[in-house]
Design a protein around this motif. Structure first.
Motif, PDB file in Angstrom:
ATOM      1  N   ILE A   1      18.922  -2.119  -9.892  1.00  0.00           N
ATOM      2  CA  ILE A   1      18.037  -1.854  -8.758  1.00  0.00           C
ATOM      3  C   ILE A   1      17.498  -3.190  -8.254  1.00  0.00           C
ATOM      4  N   LEU A   2      17.659  -3.450  -6.961  1.00  0.00           N
ATOM      5  CA  LEU A   2      17.129  -4.657  -6.330  1.00  0.00           C
ATOM      6  C   LEU A   2      16.019  -4.275  -5.369  1.00  0.00           C
ATOM      7  N   VAL A   3      14.925  -5.002  -5.431  1.00  0.00           N
ATOM      8  CA  VAL A   3      13.826  -4.835  -4.477  1.00  0.00           C
ATOM      9  C   VAL A   3      13.762  -6.091  -3.620  1.00  0.00           C
ATOM     10  N   VAL A   4      14.053  -5.950  -2.334  1.00  0.00           N
ATOM     11  CA  VAL A   4      13.950  -7.076  -1.394  1.00  0.00           C
ATOM     12  C   VAL A   4      12.561  -7.019  -0.788  1.00  0.00           C
ATOM     13  N   TRP A   5      11.691  -7.932  -1.235  1.00  0.00           N
ATOM     14  CA  TRP A   5      10.283  -7.903  -0.809  1.00  0.00           C
ATOM     15  C   TRP A   5      10.105  -8.769   0.438  1.00  0.00           C
ATOM     16  N   ASN A   6       9.953  -8.112   1.573  1.00  0.00           N
ATOM     17  CA  ASN A   6       9.855  -8.780   2.865  1.00  0.00           C
ATOM     18  C   ASN A   6       8.419  -8.963   3.332  1.00  0.00           C
ATOM     19  N   GLY A   7       7.457  -8.599   2.515  1.00  0.00           N
ATOM     20  CA  GLY A   7       6.062  -8.629   2.954  1.00  0.00           C
ATOM     21  C   GLY A   7       5.386  -9.960   2.706  1.00  0.00           C
ATOM     22  N   PRO A   8       4.428 -10.329   3.563  1.00  0.00           N
ATOM     23  CA  PRO A   8       3.666 -11.571   3.365  1.00  0.00           C
ATOM     24  C   PRO A   8       2.638 -11.449   2.234  1.00  0.00           C
ATOM     25  N   ARG A   9       2.212 -10.225   1.925  1.00  0.00           N
ATOM     26  CA  ARG A   9       1.275 -10.005   0.828  1.00  0.00           C
ATOM     27  C   ARG A   9       2.019  -9.950  -0.498  1.00  0.00           C
ATOM     28  N   GLU A  10       1.278 -10.120  -1.587  1.00  0.00           N
ATOM     29  CA  GLU A  10       1.892 -10.112  -2.913  1.00  0.00           C
ATOM     30  C   GLU A  10       2.251  -8.687  -3.319  1.00  0.00           C
TER      31      GLU A  10
ATOM     32  N   LYS B   1       2.464  -3.585  -8.969  1.00  0.00           N
ATOM     33  CA  LYS B   1       2.404  -4.249 -10.281  1.00  0.00           C
ATOM     34  C   LYS B   1       3.367  -3.585 -11.249  1.00  0.00           C
ATOM     35  N   SER B   2       3.481  -2.268 -11.186  1.00  0.00           N
ATOM     36  CA  SER B   2       4.408  -1.541 -12.048  1.00  0.00           C
ATOM     37  C   SER B   2       5.854  -1.956 -11.763  1.00  0.00           C
ATOM     38  N   ILE B   3       6.191  -2.123 -10.471  1.00  0.00           N
ATOM     39  CA  ILE B   3       7.536  -2.555 -10.097  1.00  0.00           C
ATOM     40  C   ILE B   3       7.801  -3.966 -10.600  1.00  0.00           C
ATOM     41  N   GLN B   4       6.805  -4.821 -10.478  1.00  0.00           N
ATOM     42  CA  GLN B   4       6.939  -6.197 -10.970  1.00  0.00           C
ATOM     43  C   GLN B   4       7.139  -6.222 -12.486  1.00  0.00           C
ATOM     44  N   ASP B   5       6.432  -5.348 -13.193  1.00  0.00           N
ATOM     45  CA  ASP B   5       6.587  -5.258 -14.654  1.00  0.00           C
ATOM     46  C   ASP B   5       7.999  -4.812 -15.034  1.00  0.00           C
ATOM     47  N   MET B   6       8.565  -3.885 -14.256  1.00  0.00           N
ATOM     48  CA  MET B   6       9.948  -3.457 -14.507  1.00  0.00           C
ATOM     49  C   MET B   6      10.899  -4.647 -14.419  1.00  0.00           C
ATOM     50  N   ALA B   7      10.699  -5.472 -13.386  1.00  0.00           N
ATOM     51  CA  ALA B   7      11.575  -6.617 -13.175  1.00  0.00           C
ATOM     52  C   ALA B   7      11.451  -7.646 -14.297  1.00  0.00           C
TER      53      ALA B   7
ATOM     54  N   SER C   1       2.254  -7.484  -6.244  1.00  0.00           N
ATOM     55  CA  SER C   1       1.402  -7.021  -7.345  1.00  0.00           C
ATOM     56  C   SER C   1      -0.020  -6.666  -6.927  1.00  0.00           C
ATOM     57  N   GLU C   2      -0.305  -6.622  -5.621  1.00  0.00           N
ATOM     58  CA  GLU C   2      -1.668  -6.329  -5.165  1.00  0.00           C
ATOM     59  C   GLU C   2      -2.105  -4.900  -5.482  1.00  0.00           C
ATOM     60  N   THR C   3      -1.145  -3.999  -5.599  1.00  0.00           N
ATOM     61  CA  THR C   3      -1.473  -2.599  -5.883  1.00  0.00           C
ATOM     62  C   THR C   3      -0.899  -2.205  -7.238  1.00  0.00           C
ATOM     63  N   ARG C   4      -1.396  -1.086  -7.768  1.00  0.00           N
ATOM     64  CA  ARG C   4      -0.940  -0.626  -9.074  1.00  0.00           C
ATOM     65  C   ARG C   4       0.559  -0.324  -9.070  1.00  0.00           C
ATOM     66  N   ALA C   5       1.028   0.330  -7.999  1.00  0.00           N
ATOM     67  CA  ALA C   5       2.450   0.648  -7.920  1.00  0.00           C
ATOM     68  C   ALA C   5       3.289  -0.626  -7.837  1.00  0.00           C
TER      69      ALA C   5
ATOM     70  N   GLU D   1       0.806  -1.215   0.000  1.00  0.00           N
ATOM     71  CA  GLU D   1       0.000   0.000   0.000  1.00  0.00           C
ATOM     72  C   GLU D   1       0.846   1.274   0.000  1.00  0.00           C
ATOM     73  N   ARG D   2       2.147   1.155   0.248  1.00  0.00           N
ATOM     74  CA  ARG D   2       2.963   2.364   0.357  1.00  0.00           C
ATOM     75  C   ARG D   2       4.151   2.342  -0.621  1.00  0.00           C
ATOM     76  N   LEU D   3       3.883   1.946  -1.842  1.00  0.00           N
ATOM     77  CA  LEU D   3       4.936   1.804  -2.839  1.00  0.00           C
ATOM     78  C   LEU D   3       4.936   2.907  -3.896  1.00  0.00           C
ATOM     79  N   GLN D   4       4.007   3.852  -3.801  1.00  0.00           N
ATOM     80  CA  GLN D   4       3.908   4.871  -4.838  1.00  0.00           C
ATOM     81  C   GLN D   4       5.189   5.701  -4.929  1.00  0.00           C
TER      82      GLN D   4
END
Length: 312
Positions: A92-101, A109-115, A103-107, A66-69
């Motif tokens: 650029i590396l994104v270390v995703w430490n969250g239990p939620r996916e 999903k955009s980061i996932q598309d970059m990867a 891609s749940e939010t638009r921001a 929810e806070r990736l914008q």
């Protein structure tokens, strides 16, 4: 004996007592369990300068989709093919430490598309799916990250984020001081009267000038009346003991030290502590290994300095 018992009773449960230079001694005296482990953890202290280095890796730690914008916008800014910054960012590396996916939010999903775009130097790492605990120190594990550059710039997903001019200036400072941390948000530890006397004596060099005033340690909490207070009321421009992660440069060689098996007890303390103090822990490890305090750069730059930097 009575005095020691009194100190133990007064010591809070969330306070850890390390012997003087204990981290350095633990690393030097460590006996590996196998040949493979010995080869994997052959850590090297970085050189004092890395003036020939021209690029760095950026590592974002994310947890809440929810806070990736703001983070998404920063990533796009770093990757924009205009200006000098695009030539400095290796990956650029994104270390995703969250239990939620992610891609749940638009921001997210955009980061996932970059990867997923083969033309974009972005990787998303999912340590929890690999069996790691939800640990702030995951962003420092060399086995997970596989960083290709000597310089690493760290950011939390919620920032704060600084101007590209400030980051480029910090990178130049790091190149000239590559064996210590470079940060913008520094904290100081205020100590008791005895420790302050020891500190000033060290800085004055017993009446002799010192070549470098940040290569000396002050013993903390060794006698009755000693105290250490984490000063969170102001950011220390001088005399800093630690720096907060966002906007911090560190040499990739220090990842080996931070995750060395000899320091597992320290990492366990960070995980169990109510506030998970990975920032103070990393600064302590780097300082004890290098013998140097963090260096601080300005988060804001006057217009004239920006123009001079852009002309280089």
């Amino acid at each position: 004996e009575k005095q020691q018992q009194q100190q133990q009773q007064e010591k809070p449960s969330n306070f850890t007592d390390l012997p003087t230079l204990g981290i350095a001694k633990a690393l030097s005296s460590y006996q590996p369990a196998s040949t493979e482990e010995a080869e994997q953890w052959q850590c090297q202290v970085p050189p004092e300068t890395e003036c020939q280095v021209n690029s760095f890796t950026i590592i974002f730690l994310g947890h809440n989709p929810e806070r990736l914008q703001g983070m998404q916008q920063q990533m796009k800014g770093f990757l924009r093919q205009t200006g000098i910054m695009s030539t400095r960012v290796h990956e650029i590396l994104v270390v995703w430490n969250g239990p939620r996916e992610l891609s749940e939010t638009r921001a997210g999903k955009s980061i996932q598309d970059m990867a997923e775009d083969s033309h974009t130097p972005v990787r998303v790492l999912y340590p929890l799916k690999l069996g790691y605990p939800n640990d702030l120190l995951n962003r420092y594990d060399p086995r997970l990250l596989k960083v290709e550059t000597k310089a690493i710039l760290y950011y939390d997903d919620d920032g704060p984020f600084y101007s590209h001019d400030a980051i480029l200036g910090a990178f130049e400072l790091w190149k000239r001081n590559s064996n210590t941390q470079i940060g913008a948000m520094a904290r100081r530890l205020d100590v008791g009267k005895r420790q302050e006397v020891v500190k000033q004596t060290m800085l004055q060099g017993g009446g002799q000038s010192l070549v470098s005033e940040d290569r000396h340690f002050v013993p903390h909490c060794r006698e009755a009346g000693d105290s250490v207070f984490y000063n969170y009321y102001q950011f220390a421009q001088f005399g800093a003991n630690m720096v907060l992660p966002s906007g911090t440069f560190v040499h990739s060689n220090y990842l080996c030290f931070i995750w060395h098996p000899a320091l597992e007890e320290v990492r366990q303390f960070v995980r169990a502590h109510p506030v998970h103090p990975d920032d103070a822990t990393v600064s302590t490890i780097v300082s004890q290994v290098s013998g140097r305090a963090p260096k601080v750069y300005s988060r804001r730059m006057p217009t004239k300095k920006r123009r001079l930097l852009q002309q280089k």
